[in-house]
Design a protein around this motif. Structure first.
Motif, short mmCIF file in Angstrom:
data_model
loop_
_atom_site.label_atom_id
_atom_site.label_comp_id
_atom_site.label_asym_id
_atom_site.label_seq_id
_atom_site.Cartn_x
_atom_site.Cartn_y
_atom_site.Cartn_z
N VAL A 1 0.85 -1.20 0.00
CA VAL A 1 0.00 0.00 0.00
C VAL A 1 0.88 1.25 0.00
CG1 VAL A 1 -1.74 1.31 1.27
CG2 VAL A 1 -1.95 -1.19 1.09
N MET A 2 1.90 1.28 0.84
CA MET A 2 2.80 2.43 0.85
C MET A 2 3.51 2.59 -0.49
SD MET A 2 2.39 4.00 3.72
CE MET A 2 3.83 5.00 4.04
N GLU A 3 3.85 1.48 -1.11
CA GLU A 3 4.48 1.54 -2.43
C GLU A 3 3.51 2.11 -3.46
OE1 GLU A 3 5.86 -2.47 -3.01
OE2 GLU A 3 7.40 -2.27 -1.45
N ALA A 4 2.25 1.71 -3.40
CA ALA A 4 1.24 2.23 -4.33
C ALA A 4 1.02 3.73 -4.11
CB ALA A 4 -0.07 1.46 -4.17
N ILE A 5 1.00 4.14 -2.84
CA ILE A 5 0.88 5.57 -2.54
C ILE A 5 2.07 6.32 -3.12
CG2 ILE A 5 0.91 7.30 -0.68
CD1 ILE A 5 -0.65 5.18 1.04
N GLY A 6 3.25 5.79 -2.94
CA GLY A 6 4.46 6.43 -3.48
C GLY A 6 4.43 6.57 -4.99
N ALA B 1 -10.22 1.50 -0.71
CA ALA B 1 -9.78 0.16 -0.32
C ALA B 1 -9.31 0.11 1.14
CB ALA B 1 -8.66 -0.31 -1.25
N ILE B 2 -8.63 1.16 1.58
CA ILE B 2 -8.12 1.21 2.95
C ILE B 2 -9.27 1.38 3.94
CG2 ILE B 2 -6.78 2.62 4.59
CD1 ILE B 2 -4.98 3.39 2.15
N GLY B 3 -10.17 2.27 3.62
CA GLY B 3 -11.30 2.56 4.50
C GLY B 3 -10.94 3.55 5.59
N VAL B 4 -11.96 4.17 6.15
CA VAL B 4 -11.75 5.22 7.14
C VAL B 4 -11.23 4.69 8.47
CG1 VAL B 4 -13.41 6.82 6.10
CG2 VAL B 4 -14.17 5.21 7.87
#
Length: 169
Positions: free
Chosen positions: A11-16, A40-43
Motif C-alpha cells: 500500500v505504501m508503495e502504491a501511494i508512493g 480500499a483502505i477505508g476510514v
C-alpha cells in the motif's frame, strides 16, 4: 531518510507511485489512484496508510477547502498512529516528526480560507512540535515555511504561497 523500509508494504508503495505520478505532471490521475486506494483502505484502516495517503492527496487539490478535508484526515490518522506501527514500516521515522508538517499544512489552508484564528492555532501547534524535526533539508524546509505562513497570517494574506506543494500544477 536513506535507509530502506523495515518491511515491504504494497500500500505504501502504491501511494508512493501515485505521488510520483502527481509530481510528474498528472495530478488528476494521481488523485484518482489515491482515492481508489482510500476506498480500499477505508476510514478505519491502517493509520499509517491513511495518514500518508491523505497528506499527499491534499497536495493534489488546488481548492483549499478540498485540501483541508484531506489534511484534517491526515492529522486524525496521525493521532491514531503508534510508534510501533511506524517503526515496522521504517525504523528511522518518529511520529513526533509528523506533527509540525501536518499542523503547518492546516495553518496554511485555514489561512487561505481566511480563517486566521484557526490558522494561528495550528501554526502555534506546528511551532510547538518543531523541535522534533531533523536538522536536515526537510527540517529546514518546514521551519522556513512556518515563517512564510506566519508572515502571510500577519498580513491577512489568503493567496496561495508560491512555494506551496502543487503550486502551479
Amino acid at each position: 531518510m536513506t535507509t530502506a523500509p523495515a518491511t515491504p508494504d504494497p500500500v505504501m508503495e502504491a501511494i508512493g507511485r501515485a505521488v510520483a505520478q502527481g509530481r510528474t505532471g498528472d495530478p488528476a490521475a494521481a488523485r484518482r489512484t489515491l482515492l481508489d486506494l482510500w476506498s480500499a483502505i477505508g476510514v478505519t484502516g491502517d493509520p499509517l496508510h491513511r495518514c500518508t495517503l491523505a497528506h499527499h492527496l491534499a497536495d493534489l487539490y488546488d481548492d483549499p477547502a478540498q485540501a483541508l478535508a484531506w489534511d484534517v484526515r491526515a492529522l486524525d490518522a496521525a493521532d491514531a498512529l503508534t510508534e510501533q506501527r511506524l517503526r515496522t514500516h521504517h525504523e528511522g521515522l518518529r511520529l513526533a516528526g509528523f506533527h509540525p508538517s501536518l499542523h503547518l499544512n492546516l495553518a496554511d489552508l485555514y489561512r487561505r480560507l481566511g480563517s486566521f484564528d484557526a490558522a494561528t492555532a495550528h501554526l502555534t501547534e506546528a511551532r510547538r512540535h518543531v523541535s522534533a524535526l531533523p536538522g536536515d533539508a526537510y527540517g529546514t524546509l518546514v521551519r522556513t515555511v512556518i515563517g512564510e505562513v506566519a508572515e502571510a497570517i500577519a498580513r491577512r494574506d489568503t493567496a496561495r504561497r508560491a512555494s506551496a506543494p502543487g503550486a502551479g500544477a
